[in-house]
Design an enzyme around this catalytic site. Structure first.
Site, PDB file in Angstrom:
ATOM      1  CB  CYS A  36      -0.757   0.005   1.106  1.00 20.66           C
ATOM      2  SG  CYS A  36      -1.821   1.323   1.539  1.00 20.66           S
ATOM      3  CB  CYS A  39       0.358   1.641   4.158  1.00 16.72           C
ATOM      4  SG  CYS A  39      -1.328   1.185   3.926  1.00 16.72           S
TER       5      CYS A  39
END
Length: 126
Positions: A36, A39
């Protein structure tokens, strides 16, 4: 008791998460997933928050312990959960946020959370 450090710790599962929250008066947990990009971008931010505040910071991949997804109603990542005295007091799931926004989120401790109306704090207006 507060074991805040200037570096996030990695949590493997719900047991680690529960122990971390129990051991710290104020705890911020970043739920992320591998691959991600948002993230990865927020990881240094939560590191900055750990250094700038008295909050203990941890990273947890809920895919390593799927019941965490339902337990904390994780619908997107990154999701930041704020715990005070063992209780979930606020949640931020607004994608990437800068250091200032996350520090403000921590300092607010679930009070007057108005960003999108979604908060674990009490709301007597309804």
């Amino acid at each position: 008791m507060n074991q805040a450090t200037d570096k996030p710790v990695h949590l493997e599962d719900a047991d680690d998460l529960d122990a971390f929250v129990a051991d710290n008066d104020l705890a911020l947990v970043d739920f992320y997933t591998e691959g991600c990009s948002l993230c990865q971008a927020i990881e240094p931010v939560v590191g900055n928050v750990a250094r700038a505040t008295d909050v203990a910071v941890a990273l947890c991949n809920p895919r390593d312990d799927p019941p965490l997804i339902e337990r904390f109603d994780v619908r997107s990542v990154p999701t930041l959960l704020l715990f005070e005295d063992g209780e979930l007091v606020d949640k931020m799931a607004d994608g990437f946020q800068g250091t200032d926004a996350v520090v403000e989120f921590v300092e607010r401790r679930g009070e007057d959370a108005d960003s999108d109306g979604a908060t674990a704090a009490e709301s007597d207006d309804e």
